[in-house]
Enzyme design. Sequence first.
Site, PDB file in Angstrom:
ATOM      1  N   VAL A  71       0.921  -1.202   0.065  1.00  0.00           N
ATOM      2  CA  VAL A  71      -0.118   0.016  -0.102  1.00  0.00           C
ATOM      3  C   VAL A  71       0.781   1.214  -0.021  1.00  0.00           C
ATOM      4  O   VAL A  71       0.454   2.299   0.298  1.00  0.00           O
ATOM      5  CB  VAL A  71      -1.060   0.060   1.355  1.00  0.00           C
ATOM      6  CG1 VAL A  71      -1.659  -1.255   1.145  1.00  0.00           C
ATOM      7  CG2 VAL A  71      -0.077  -0.091   2.543  1.00  0.00           C
ATOM      8  N   HIS A 113      -4.582  -4.299  -2.708  1.00  0.00           N
ATOM      9  CA  HIS A 113      -4.801  -3.834  -1.100  1.00  0.00           C
ATOM     10  C   HIS A 113      -4.984  -2.510  -0.912  1.00  0.00           C
ATOM     11  O   HIS A 113      -5.206  -1.866   0.256  1.00  0.00           O
ATOM     12  CB  HIS A 113      -4.015  -4.604  -0.228  1.00  0.00           C
ATOM     13  CG  HIS A 113      -3.826  -5.962  -0.060  1.00  0.00           C
ATOM     14  ND1 HIS A 113      -3.137  -6.907   0.445  1.00  0.00           N
ATOM     15  CD2 HIS A 113      -5.131  -6.893  -0.894  1.00  0.00           C
ATOM     16  CE1 HIS A 113      -3.652  -8.083   0.473  1.00  0.00           C
ATOM     17  NE2 HIS A 113      -4.646  -8.327  -0.447  1.00  0.00           N
TER      18      HIS A 113
END
Length: 292
Positions: free
Chosen positions: A140, A158
């Site tokens: 991320v 994600h």
Amino acid sequence: MSKAVPAAATVPADYSLDVAIEAAARAIAAAPRLTALTGAGMSAESGINTFRDPEVGVWRNWLALALFGTPNGWRWTPGWAWSNYRRFHDPIFAAEPNDGHRALAAIGEAMQSSGAGTPTTTASATATSGYPLRVVTQNVDYLHQCGGVPDAFVHEVHGSVFRHRCIAKGHPMEIPQDAPLPASAPKCPQCGSRARPDAVLFTESLPGATWESAERAMRDLGPKDCCLVIGTSGSVYPAASLPGMCGRGVVKIEINADESGYTGGMDIFVKGPSAQCLPRILARVLELKAEE
Ligand code: NAD
């Protein structure tokens, strides 16, 4: 290299690093397309802790994980979740791409400039022709893009901690990215609920369109293409299922500091830190391309 390099399917964990790097470079240099699946280990040398590493794993505290790693935790204790999130976010905010991120992007460029990336099989490949590298990342941290992979070819399954939305309604929220996060969670201008990262928390579904792109990046691979799995333990689903979606004839290569759940199913296992192994693979790919 004096030692003969075996065919890809015979380069398991017990071969030397030199042999594995040579085999990986040859497979990548010959590949029309490459899809990489990356995990937290990819960014370890950028100073970001991995998830499960027993020494440094960030989420060993299960209460903290329940409260800051799940949507209910954010609903019940938004202030507490935010303060824990800031501890996770700050090293990411300070991080720079490492030599592995840069080398992966450079591999994509080397493939492209030698004419790889021309679609061979499917209609969906035609729609995204021209650039041979796809990066499907569980991270991320935005470091692949900072390292040089064009945004359009990085699928963040994600989510990202550089985007935010509100807890109650999911309204997108602009939080300045040129300074560390504010001490308390900003309020949504539309509904007044607090901000959370636009990252996938435990129990949440993956973003649909991004997931479809990630699946396609794997399923589109065909004979001689490469699937490169880097720095992931393979224990977070459904992302962990992606390498299993490649078609027949795809060369599967893993780079990991240690053996993982994937290692047994790989054609080539390169055991070592990705920030060191990827530049070595890149250097050899460039040599092989120059010889073509
Ligand atoms: P994980 O922590 O479960 O596994 C990390 C893997 O990386 C292990 O297999 C380990 O052996 C390997 N590794 C560690 N250092 C390495 C190095 N220098 N080079 C190569 N390999 C190395 O990570 P995961 O499988 O990605 O799952 C963790 C989840 O947590 C992901 O969903 C991710 O979204 C999230 N996460 C993201 C970040 C980030 O964005 N950088 C950091 C921590 C956690």
